[in-house]
Design a protein around this motif. Structure first.
Motif, short mmCIF file in Angstrom:
data_model
loop_
_atom_site.label_atom_id
_atom_site.label_comp_id
_atom_site.label_asym_id
_atom_site.label_seq_id
_atom_site.Cartn_x
_atom_site.Cartn_y
_atom_site.Cartn_z
N THR A 5 0.84 -1.21 0.00
CA THR A 5 0.00 0.00 0.00
C THR A 5 0.87 1.25 0.00
N ALA A 6 1.92 1.24 0.83
CA ALA A 6 2.83 2.38 0.89
C ALA A 6 3.53 2.60 -0.46
N HIS A 7 3.93 1.50 -1.08
CA HIS A 7 4.58 1.54 -2.40
C HIS A 7 3.63 2.18 -3.43
N LEU A 8 2.40 1.71 -3.42
CA LEU A 8 1.39 2.23 -4.34
C LEU A 8 1.13 3.71 -4.06
N ALA A 9 1.08 4.07 -2.78
CA ALA A 9 0.80 5.47 -2.41
C ALA A 9 1.94 6.38 -2.87
N VAL A 10 3.18 5.97 -2.67
CA VAL A 10 4.31 6.79 -3.12
C VAL A 10 4.25 6.96 -4.63
N TRP A 11 3.97 5.86 -5.31
CA TRP A 11 3.88 5.92 -6.78
C TRP A 11 2.78 6.89 -7.23
N ALA A 12 1.59 6.76 -6.64
CA ALA A 12 0.46 7.55 -7.10
C ALA A 12 0.56 9.01 -6.65
N PHE A 13 0.92 9.23 -5.37
CA PHE A 13 0.82 10.58 -4.81
C PHE A 13 2.12 11.38 -4.93
N LEU A 14 3.28 10.72 -4.91
CA LEU A 14 4.53 11.47 -5.00
C LEU A 14 5.13 11.38 -6.40
N ASP A 15 5.00 10.21 -7.04
CA ASP A 15 5.65 10.02 -8.34
C ASP A 15 4.76 10.51 -9.49
N VAL A 16 3.62 9.87 -9.70
CA VAL A 16 2.78 10.22 -10.86
C VAL A 16 1.96 11.47 -10.59
N ARG A 17 1.30 11.52 -9.44
CA ARG A 17 0.67 12.75 -8.94
C ARG A 17 -0.57 13.26 -9.68
N ALA A 18 -1.14 12.53 -10.56
CA ALA A 18 -2.36 13.00 -11.22
C ALA A 18 -3.23 11.78 -11.47
N TRP A 19 -4.49 11.87 -11.03
CA TRP A 19 -5.38 10.71 -11.15
C TRP A 19 -5.50 10.24 -12.58
N SER A 20 -5.62 11.21 -13.51
CA SER A 20 -5.79 10.83 -14.90
C SER A 20 -4.58 10.00 -15.37
N ARG A 21 -3.38 10.42 -14.94
CA ARG A 21 -2.19 9.69 -15.39
C ARG A 21 -2.02 8.38 -14.64
N VAL A 22 -2.47 8.35 -13.38
CA VAL A 22 -2.42 7.08 -12.64
C VAL A 22 -3.24 6.03 -13.39
N ILE A 23 -4.45 6.42 -13.78
CA ILE A 23 -5.34 5.49 -14.51
C ILE A 23 -4.71 5.11 -15.85
N GLU A 24 -4.20 6.13 -16.54
CA GLU A 24 -3.59 5.87 -17.85
C GLU A 24 -2.43 4.88 -17.73
N GLU A 25 -1.60 5.09 -16.71
CA GLU A 25 -0.44 4.20 -16.52
C GLU A 25 -0.89 2.77 -16.23
N ILE A 26 -1.93 2.63 -15.39
CA ILE A 26 -2.40 1.29 -15.03
C ILE A 26 -2.91 0.57 -16.28
N ILE A 27 -3.56 1.32 -17.16
CA ILE A 27 -4.11 0.69 -18.37
C ILE A 27 -3.03 0.46 -19.42
N LYS A 28 -2.14 1.45 -19.60
CA LYS A 28 -1.23 1.41 -20.74
C LYS A 28 0.08 0.66 -20.49
N ARG A 29 0.54 0.62 -19.24
CA ARG A 29 1.87 0.05 -18.97
C ARG A 29 1.71 -1.32 -18.34
N PRO A 30 2.05 -2.37 -19.07
CA PRO A 30 1.82 -3.73 -18.55
C PRO A 30 2.47 -3.98 -17.18
#
Lengths: 201, 297
Positions: free
Chosen positions: A91-116
């Motif tokens: 959960t912490a790993h995912l949180a760092v990725w989403a909130f500190l690294d990618v930082r935008a919901w639209s891109r979080v979703i895009e990354e989950i769909i587009k990057r295997p």
């Protein structure tokens, strides 16, 4: 015998400190990220630290059953704490990725769909959710035999986690491949042919 | 041929030495009181990174695959009596000492953005010589179309070479017009001092509009050739790493997006910034006129 001594010692050592240590480690590493101790790119460093710890703990959880059947050392009372700590780091790993690294919901979703590699990492996390939710005595009692069936989801989850790690690296660094090899070995000993040999030995 | 390209920034904009020595502590202190998000350093894209950032976060697989490995292991690199073989389609081939190759040529400071294919970036104040000046010194023959480069291999000093993490020696190449472009330099220093081994001492290529792996380090061979030379990451995985490898936010790496990057050194709350076409060096666009950059990635 050493095995008996370990098993006797576990009666006196409770499992709850594992939770405290897990939270303390995560907190300390976050603090290191704040103060520069994780280097000039602390976001990636923290993401990787948390992710590796999640994998390590999932692997530790997989070791417990074969350890008991092959050596007689029984650490089963720690398995829930190890598994939940693994979920905590995932959960912490995912949180760092989403909130500190990618930082935008639209891109979080895009990354989950587009990057295997993100897709399978996310899949591994989703598989862990029902396991974490049912990691309590009430669920075990209520679910009966189904609880064991449900918790076999650990196997695909940890395998996907191992592939997720290998998939994102460049070149051939040793660590991710070692993790994946250990995971495959620990899953392999759970297959019937191996169990048959063991019973005869 | 020197001074063909002018920095957006002048010497005065380079962080004074006392500042870059202290920057990490300043950032650490700011982080401690929750100020890091508003740090001017993190916000300004063309503020050079601190010397410690530049020297502690590197890819130099000869010294290990971790970002901190080169800083830890590159001290072993032997840069004494460095020679560079110049061969192929040149008028003056031979084994050049550093002084023979670059002595007397103009060393300029070039503050460049540096964009890694892994989607992180830095700004580095290089000290270097236009590669064109060096090529003129060795005399390029008219049949030459590409320049090939090779990194030193010192197995006994290089833990990554011992472990064979990728094929060595590391090789790279440029088209001759790319090599002759005013932006293309051979760097020997950073912040006005000889560069650290982990940055590619004693001499390395810097091509600021391409992903960092094109800017080959610790060069021991320069060959002028008439066919496109091999390049290491392209040999490892041609689908992921093309020969050109121009920074291009519109062409994703097969596994990750190249649309944004994070400048290192901004702390735990550093935001991503948009990656610029050709890493912001639009003046090179003419080199690729008529080429489909999605095909020639």
């Amino acid at each position: 015998m050493i095995v008996d001594r370990i098993n006797r010692a576990t009666r006196r050592v409770p499992a709850w400190p594992i939770y405290i240590v897990a939270v303390a480690i995560a907190g300390f590493q976050f603090y290191q990220g704040l103060t520069g101790a994780l280097g000039p790119e602390p976001i990636n460093a923290l993401e990787r630290e948390y992710g590796e710890l999640a994998l390590k703990l999932l692997i530790a959880g997989l070791v417990i059953t074969p350890l008991r059947t092959f050596t007689g050392v029984n650490l089963i009372k720690y398995r829930r704490a190890i598994g939940l700590s693994a979920f905590f780091f995932a959960t912490a790993h995912l949180a760092v990725w989403a909130f500190l690294d990618v930082r935008a919901w639209s891109r979080v979703i895009e990354e989950i769909i587009k990057r295997p590699y993100v897709t399978i990492g996310m899949a591994a996390f989703v598989l862990l959710i029902p396991l974490a939710v049912t990691s309590n005595k009430a669920s075990i009692r209520a679910m009966g035999a189904n609880w064991r069936k449900l918790h076999k989801l650990t196997y695909p989850a940890v395998l996907l986690g191992g592939i997720h790690y290998v998939w994102l690296v460049k070149g051939w660094p040793a660590e991710p491949f070692i993790y994946l090899a250990v995971i495959i070995a620990l899953l392999a000993v759970r297959f019937k042919p191996f169990r048959f040999q063991r019973a005869r030995a | 041929m020197a001074y063909r390209w002018k920095n957006d920034l002048t010497r005065a904009d380079v962080t004074p030495k006392s500042m870059w020595l202290n920057r990490r502590q300043i950032i650490a202190g700011a982080a401690g009181v929750g100020l890091v998000g508003s740090s001017a350093y993190a916000q300004d894209a063309l503020t050079p990174n601190s010397k410690s950032d530049i020297e502690s976060y590197n890819n130099f697989y000869e010294f290990g695959t971790g970002k901190e490995d080169p800083a830890r292991n590159a001290g072993k690199l032997d840069t004494s009596n460095w020679t560079i073989a110049v061969d192929g389609l040149v008028d003056n081939p031979g084994e050049y000492s550093l002084n023979d190759l670059i002595g007397g040529l103009t060393v300029e400071e070039r503050i460049y953005r540096f964009r890694c294919v892994e989607a992180w970036s830095m700004v580095v104040p290089w000290n270097g010589i236009e590669l064109a000046d060096i090529l003129d010194r060795v005399g390029v023959q008219s049949s030459a179309k590409y320049v090939a480069f090779e990194t030193v291999v010192q197995p006994e000093n290089m833990i990554g070479v011992q472990r064979n993490v990728i094929p060595f020696p590391y090789v790279e190449g440029l088209r001759l017009d790319e090599a002759r472009h005013p932006l293309t330099i051979m760097a020997t220093g950073i912040y006005g001092e000889p560069m650290a081994n982990q940055n590619g001492a004693p001499i390395r290529l810097v091509v600021p509009w391409k992903y960092g792996f094109k800017s080959i380090k610790s060069i021991v061979r320069i060959s002028l050739v008439d066919e496109q030379p091999p390049s290491t990451w392209n040999l490892i995985n041609a689908r992921e790493y093309g020969f050109y490898s121009n920074v291009n936010p519109n062409v994703s790496h097969p596994r990750w997006s190249q649309a944004t990057e994070r400048k290192i050194g901004g702390g735990l709350f550093a935001a991503r910034q948009d990656t610029l076409m050709f890493n912001g060096y639009d003046e090179v666009a003419g080199l690729y006129e008529g080429m489909d950059l999605a095909t020639f990635y």
